[in-house]
Design an enzyme around this catalytic site. Structure first.
Site: not given
Length: 422
Positions: A48, A51-52, A128
């Site tokens: 993740h 991906e960011h 997040e």
């Protein structure tokens, strides 16, 4: 499916397209077979994080330039990470497909992972993480997954942990990218105002630059464990998930499971919605879900109520589950089949949804599945199949999780009393 073409390039990368001439737009992107199942306790959340960071600058573009270029033609870029897949995708007018392919290829082939960008994005990811932790109907599914597959990669949260997020480095990201982002681990897909030949024109310039490497399979047969967990906190409702061992997306009962879940808790006409919300007013939200992975799966029910109604809710829920093994009417059975067929055909008219469906089918089966074949499999399911599957599912140990003022004792006791392995 009409106008669908698939080509596997020499380096192993698969290119799949579906031409929809009536559209002005094209949905396209890269899907990489890497996600939470590729991680371990030392780096969970790195898929993740990567991906960011992909959108935070390349050797030729800053993060601002990436956003400006795509938005200047009215398009958008986005990405997501799941247990088994990471996707980088775009939607824009067909005439601008070359720009999107260029940018998406650039961010995967030439990321810089600058330390100042990494620190800024680390802060975003932590926010997040905190937001998810503070949202009961989000965090409960992380708890559920952890209980279902405790101590295994399939049970760890996609976002990772605060400790790991806080220490991931540029070197960690570069190493992870090099180890997992290989041509024979990737699918490029485009659906809409585009032809297969037009997409293949970009192969030499972009697609073939991804190197083919020997793939170490991460499709492990994780073991479903089950158990219970309570996240006690001072909020108005108690959120609950009750789940069981499920099916993989390759299982022959995959469509039987879909019909079973829909009859039970798939919409306003479902049994759980009608019995627990409409007749008794115990909840605002209740639904069933089935998550299927390459080798494993889980089935469950989510609901939220006040603490004083939790025991009543749990008992009624247990009884409704048991009824699925004994009595399913022809009317609700045929209604559910009709819903699935209609949903399938309607979704095929949306190029974004169609693109993702084609990719998922290609990743799992190696090729797209036609609507005709899917409908035939749905039509072949019988009521006895659904009752048989329900009996099989409920033989597994339950996974019971609550988030709210009280613990999950009442739910566990209700399911034990009704004969479940709680």
């Amino acid at each position: 499916m009409k106008n669908v073409k698939l080509t596997q390039l020499d380096n192993g990368l698969k290119v799949i397209t579906r031409t929809m001439e009536s559209l002005n737009s094209v949905a396209l992107g890269y899907w990489v077979k890497v996600g939470g199942v590729c991680e371990d306790s030392s780096n969970c959340g790195i898929s993740h994080f990567l991906e960011h960071m992909a959108f935070k600058g390349t050797k030729t573009r800053t993060s601002k330039q990436i956003a400006d270029e795509i938005e200047s033609v009215g398009g958008y870029l986005n990405a997501y990470t799941s247990k088994e897949v990471t996707a980088y995708h775009s939607k824009l007018l067909g005439e601008n497909k070359g720009l999107a392919i260029n940018i998406l290829s650039d961010i995967l082939q030439n990321p810089t992972f600058l330390k100042e960008e990494l620190e800024r994005e680390r802060g975003v990811i932590l926010q997040e993480f905190f937001q998810t932790r503070d949202t009961p109907d989000d965090i409960i599914f992380d708890h559920f997954q952890n209980i279902a597959f405790k101590g295994q990669a399939l049970g760890t949260p996609i976002l990772g942990t605060e400790e790991i997020i806080s220490r991931i480095s540029s070197e960690d990201l570069s190493r992870y990218l090099s180890n997992h982002y290989h041509a024979n681990n990737m699918v490029f897909a485009a659906v809409g105002n585009v032809s297969h030949e037009e997409v293949l024109d970009y192969a030499d310039k972009y697609f073939l630059k991804f190197k083919a490497e020997k793939i170490h399979s991460d499709n492990k047969a994780f073991k479903y464990v089950g158990g219970s967990y309570s996240d006690v906190r001072d909020i108005e409702q108690v959120h609950a998930v009750v789940g069981f061992n499920g099916l993989s997306c390759k299982d022959t009962d995959y469509y039987t499971m879909a019909i079973f879940s829909s009859i039970l808790g798939g919409g306003m006409s479902s049994r759980l919605f009608q019995e627990i919300r409409e007749k008794r007013g115990l909840v605002y939200s209740i639904y069933s879900f089935s998550n299927s992975y390459t080798q494993n799966g889980v089935f469950g029910v989510y609901a939220a109520t006040t603490a004083d109604k939790l025991k009543e809710l749990a008992n009624i829920l247990a009884l409704e589950l048991l009824k699925m093994t004994e009595n399913i009417t022809e009317k609700e059975f045929q209604r559910t089949k009709a819903q699935f067929k209609t949903s399938l055909l309607i979704s095929s008219e949306n190029n974004t949804v169609s693109c993702e469906q084609l990719v998922n089918q290609t990743i799992v089966f190696g090729h797209p599945i036609s609507h005709k074949e899917i409908i035939e499999k749905i039509d072949a399911v019988t009521i006895d199949d659904v009752k048989r599957l329900a009996s099989k599912i409920f033989q597994s140990v339950t996974s019971i999780v609550t988030v709210g003022k009280c613990d999950c004792t009442d739910v566990v006791e209700a399911f034990k009393t009704n004969g479940f392995k709680a």
